[in-house]
Design a protein around this motif. Structure first.
Motif, PDB file in Angstrom:
ATOM      1  N   SER A   1       0.806  -1.220   0.000  1.00 34.95           N
ATOM      2  CA  SER A   1       0.000   0.000   0.000  1.00 34.95           C
ATOM      3  C   SER A   1       0.835   1.264   0.000  1.00 34.95           C
ATOM      4  N   SER A   2       1.975   1.258   0.661  1.00 35.61           N
ATOM      5  CA  SER A   2       2.779   2.479   0.743  1.00 35.61           C
ATOM      6  C   SER A   2       3.258   2.920  -0.637  1.00 35.61           C
ATOM      7  N   ALA A   3       3.735   1.973  -1.415  1.00 39.60           N
ATOM      8  CA  ALA A   3       4.209   2.322  -2.755  1.00 39.60           C
ATOM      9  C   ALA A   3       3.062   2.795  -3.634  1.00 39.60           C
ATOM     10  N   VAL A   4       1.913   2.143  -3.539  1.00 40.74           N
ATOM     11  CA  VAL A   4       0.768   2.528  -4.362  1.00 40.74           C
ATOM     12  C   VAL A   4       0.320   3.945  -4.019  1.00 40.74           C
TER      13      VAL A   4
ATOM     14  N   GLY B   1       2.442  11.014  -7.174  1.00 41.67           N
ATOM     15  CA  GLY B   1       3.527  11.494  -8.008  1.00 41.67           C
ATOM     16  C   GLY B   1       4.911  11.409  -7.402  1.00 41.67           C
ATOM     17  N   VAL B   2       5.050  10.708  -6.282  1.00 40.24           N
ATOM     18  CA  VAL B   2       6.369  10.537  -5.679  1.00 40.24           C
ATOM     19  C   VAL B   2       7.087   9.422  -6.435  1.00 40.24           C
ATOM     20  N   PRO B   3       8.322   9.632  -6.891  1.00 41.00           N
ATOM     21  CA  PRO B   3       9.020   8.612  -7.691  1.00 41.00           C
ATOM     22  C   PRO B   3       9.553   7.463  -6.837  1.00 41.00           C
ATOM     23  N   VAL B   4       8.682   6.497  -6.573  1.00 41.47           N
ATOM     24  CA  VAL B   4       9.077   5.329  -5.789  1.00 41.47           C
ATOM     25  C   VAL B   4       8.755   4.052  -6.568  1.00 41.47           C
ATOM     26  N   LYS B   5       9.366   2.974  -6.132  1.00 41.31           N
ATOM     27  CA  LYS B   5       9.090   1.664  -6.707  1.00 41.31           C
ATOM     28  C   LYS B   5       9.037   0.645  -5.588  1.00 41.31           C
ATOM     29  N   PHE B   6       8.143  -0.312  -5.711  1.00 41.39           N
ATOM     30  CA  PHE B   6       8.043  -1.424  -4.773  1.00 41.39           C
ATOM     31  C   PHE B   6       8.898  -2.551  -5.334  1.00 41.39           C
TER      32      PHE B   6
ATOM     33  N   HIS C   1     -12.637  -3.850  -4.226  1.00 40.06           N
ATOM     34  CA  HIS C   1     -12.244  -2.838  -5.222  1.00 40.06           C
ATOM     35  C   HIS C   1     -11.356  -1.784  -4.587  1.00 40.06           C
ATOM     36  N   PHE C   2     -11.757  -1.332  -3.396  1.00 45.44           N
ATOM     37  CA  PHE C   2     -10.955  -0.317  -2.710  1.00 45.44           C
ATOM     38  C   PHE C   2      -9.575  -0.860  -2.351  1.00 45.44           C
ATOM     39  N   MET C   3      -9.518  -2.071  -1.810  1.00 44.08           N
ATOM     40  CA  MET C   3      -8.247  -2.644  -1.391  1.00 44.08           C
ATOM     41  C   MET C   3      -7.271  -2.763  -2.557  1.00 44.08           C
ATOM     42  N   ILE C   4      -7.776  -3.217  -3.696  1.00 42.29           N
ATOM     43  CA  ILE C   4      -6.919  -3.413  -4.865  1.00 42.29           C
ATOM     44  C   ILE C   4      -6.523  -2.076  -5.477  1.00 42.29           C
ATOM     45  N   ASN C   5      -7.495  -1.197  -5.692  1.00 41.31           N
ATOM     46  CA  ASN C   5      -7.251   0.047  -6.408  1.00 41.31           C
ATOM     47  C   ASN C   5      -6.472   1.071  -5.586  1.00 41.31           C
ATOM     48  N   ASP C   6      -6.831   1.228  -4.307  1.00 40.50           N
ATOM     49  CA  ASP C   6      -6.238   2.286  -3.482  1.00 40.50           C
ATOM     50  C   ASP C   6      -5.021   1.825  -2.694  1.00 40.50           C
ATOM     51  N   TRP C   7      -4.960   0.544  -2.360  1.00 45.40           N
ATOM     52  CA  TRP C   7      -3.861   0.059  -1.525  1.00 45.40           C
ATOM     53  C   TRP C   7      -2.945  -0.923  -2.232  1.00 45.40           C
ATOM     54  N   GLY C   8      -3.389  -1.482  -3.353  1.00 42.66           N
ATOM     55  CA  GLY C   8      -2.556  -2.447  -4.059  1.00 42.66           C
ATOM     56  C   GLY C   8      -2.458  -3.786  -3.357  1.00 42.66           C
TER      57      GLY C   8
ATOM     58  N   LEU D   1      -3.242  -5.258 -12.814  1.00 46.97           N
ATOM     59  CA  LEU D   1      -2.930  -6.105 -11.664  1.00 46.97           C
ATOM     60  C   LEU D   1      -1.433  -6.392 -11.592  1.00 46.97           C
ATOM     61  N   ALA D   2      -0.836  -6.675 -12.740  1.00 50.51           N
ATOM     62  CA  ALA D   2       0.607  -6.957 -12.760  1.00 50.51           C
ATOM     63  C   ALA D   2       1.392  -5.746 -12.288  1.00 50.51           C
ATOM     64  N   GLY D   3       0.916  -4.552 -12.650  1.00 56.50           N
ATOM     65  CA  GLY D   3       1.586  -3.337 -12.218  1.00 56.50           C
ATOM     66  C   GLY D   3       1.522  -3.131 -10.723  1.00 56.50           C
ATOM     67  N   LEU D   4       0.500  -3.720 -10.091  1.00 56.50           N
ATOM     68  CA  LEU D   4       0.362  -3.646  -8.640  1.00 56.50           C
ATOM     69  C   LEU D   4       1.048  -4.816  -7.937  1.00 56.50           C
ATOM     70  N   GLY D   5       1.614  -5.716  -8.725  1.00 64.06           N
ATOM     71  CA  GLY D   5       2.224  -6.907  -8.137  1.00 64.06           C
ATOM     72  C   GLY D   5       1.198  -7.930  -7.726  1.00 64.06           C
ATOM     73  N   LEU D   6       0.039  -7.925  -8.395  1.00 60.22           N
ATOM     74  CA  LEU D   6      -1.054  -8.821  -8.048  1.00 60.22           C
ATOM     75  C   LEU D   6      -1.418  -9.708  -9.230  1.00 60.22           C
ATOM     76  N   SER D   7      -2.319 -10.632  -8.958  1.00 55.65           N
ATOM     77  CA  SER D   7      -2.819 -11.538  -9.984  1.00 55.65           C
ATOM     78  C   SER D   7      -4.159 -12.070  -9.517  1.00 55.65           C
ATOM     79  N   THR D   8      -5.001 -12.473 -10.473  1.00 55.89           N
ATOM     80  CA  THR D   8      -6.263 -13.116 -10.094  1.00 55.89           C
ATOM     81  C   THR D   8      -6.014 -14.507  -9.533  1.00 55.89           C
ATOM     82  N   GLN D   9      -4.801 -14.975  -9.654  1.00 56.80           N
ATOM     83  CA  GLN D   9      -4.402 -16.264  -9.087  1.00 56.80           C
ATOM     84  C   GLN D   9      -3.412 -15.998  -7.947  1.00 56.80           C
ATOM     85  N   PRO D  10      -3.907 -15.825  -6.711  1.00 54.79           N
ATOM     86  CA  PRO D  10      -3.020 -15.436  -5.611  1.00 54.79           C
ATOM     87  C   PRO D  10      -1.900 -16.418  -5.335  1.00 54.79           C
ATOM     88  N   VAL D  11      -2.128 -17.687  -5.626  1.00 54.78           N
ATOM     89  CA  VAL D  11      -1.093 -18.688  -5.370  1.00 54.78           C
ATOM     90  C   VAL D  11       0.172 -18.352  -6.149  1.00 54.78           C
ATOM     91  N   GLU D  12       0.015 -17.782  -7.359  1.00 53.61           N
ATOM     92  CA  GLU D  12       1.179 -17.407  -8.167  1.00 53.61           C
ATOM     93  C   GLU D  12       2.047 -16.401  -7.420  1.00 53.61           C
TER      94      GLU D  12
END
Length: 374
Positions: free
Chosen positions: A255-258, A264-269, A309-316, A333-344
């Motif tokens: 969530s911090s990186a998202v 607009g802060v230049p950070v990366k997770f 929706h809020f958890m994914i969109n606002d917190w990643g 989702l990939a940009g957030l480090g997520l997937s519809t398949q959480p096991v992955e």
């Protein structure tokens, strides 16, 4: 609304702390702590359920279905770490529901302080991702479960791409880089930091309870101690320090990186070459829950698509309701480090494993000594 007005709105719970922090970031204001009074449990209208949770999860965005049904938000009580929460409940603090993570859940069950969840009373249960339910120790009699999974994600390194000079691949070594002594941050809970130290030390999680593992992890944590500017579980503090450039890298959750990227802060997770720390958290019901019906309303609200929706969109963060992902394409989702398949995602990192109470106590005591400089 100026800063003082916003502070008043936060105190009156008309504005969430996270939205307040976003406003400060947008205005270019940095702070080191939120000047809010200490609290035991936030009062809500009427006889509402009490939700005992991590700081930051006490916000209206997670409880719109609950509020629509019950006319008010739940009461909130806040903890900084799961061991702190369990100790308080063992001491007689009674709540309706609480928010542990997978490695703590079996120990919580063993205390006898919790009751199984009757999933037939949770309207969203049919949409919960099964792999998030099938965790070690999460099966109770009669097809019930002890913990309803809610959120899942990663602990890694959020760093300023304009201030941290990366040498080669992203790695956990970034938080041990002596070039940035006094400009690095860390979560304060051993539930995150000790396990990340294990990854850095090359300790296999299957062997994390061994004497050799304790020695290896303690050694790298002591090596890191003089480099750390702040240990805190107040993620707002870490985010503000990164936004202001006071810190160049910190251990954080997704969530911090998202949040920082959105402002607009230049950070990366980072995706450390050694792998990130991965986890699943959820909700458990106290055996003496005074508002049992509304305890189930809390669970249903947290497991709803709207909350997802809020958890994914606002917190990643990942969410346990599979339908929550329908509004997002794979690229997002990939940009957030997520997937519809959480096991992955979970298997790609280092998934926390349950430990004994003795291990947990020893780990926390040792980590506290290290943070104190011993």
């Amino acid at each position: 609304m100026d800063v003082l007005d916003q502070l008043g709105a936060v105190r009156e719970r008309k504005l969430s702390r996270r939205r307040f922090a976003k406003g400060l970031l947008a205005a270019g204001v940095a702070m080191t702590t939120m000047p809010l009074p200490a609290r035991r449990a936030m009062a809500a209208e009427g006889d509402q359920a009490t939700y005992f949770t991590w700081g930051g999860y006490d916000i209206p965005e997670l409880f719109k279905p609950y509020q629509a049904k019950n006319g008010a938000l739940p009461n909130f009580a806040i903890f900084g770490g799961s061991e702190e929460a369990l100790t308080k409940m063992r001491g007689g603090f009674v709540v309706d529901v609480s928010h542990p993570c997978n490695q703590s859940m079996p120990r919580w069950v063993q205390t006898g302080l919790f009751q199984p969840i009757d999933t037939s009373r949770v309207s969203n249960w049919g949409d919960v991702i099964p792999e998030l339910v099938d965790l070690p120790g999460n099966d109770a009699e009669g097809g019930k479960v002890w913990m309803a999974p809610f959120d899942w994600g990663q602990t890694s390194v959020t760093y300023r791409t304009d201030l941290f000079e990366l040498e080669g691949e992203e790695t956990w070594d970034m938080l041990w880089d002596a070039r940035y002594a006094g400009q690095l941050g860390s979560l304060a809970s051993g539930g995150d930091a000790w396990w990340c130290g294990a990854i850095k030390a090359g300790v296999d999680f299957d062997d994390i309870d061994s004497e050799e593992a304790f020695e290896k992890i303690a050694a790298v944590m002591r090596e890191q101690r003089p480099l750390i500017r702040v240990y805190t579980d107040d993620t707002t503090t870490l985010e503000q320090a990164l936004a202001a450039g006071e810190m160049v890298a910190s251990m954080t959750w997704n969530s911090s990186a998202v949040l920082l990227q959105a402002e607009g802060v230049p950070v990366k997770f980072a995706k450390p070459k050694e792998g990130a720390l991965t986890w699943v958290c959820g909700v458990m019901i106290h055996k003496d829950a005074p508002n049992l019906d509304r305890a189930y309303d809390v669970i249903d609200s947290l497991l709803s698509v709207e909350t997802g929706h809020f958890m994914i969109n606002d917190w990643g963060y990942g969410h346990s309701n599979r339908k929550s992902f329908d509004a997002f394409d794979e690229e997002t989702l990939a940009g957030l480090g997520l997937s519809t398949q959480p096991v992955e995602i979970l298997q790609a990192g280092h998934f926390q494993q349950p430990q004994t109470q003795e291990w947990e106590t020893r780990m926390n005591e040792l980590f506290e000594q290290i943070k104190a400089g011993f």
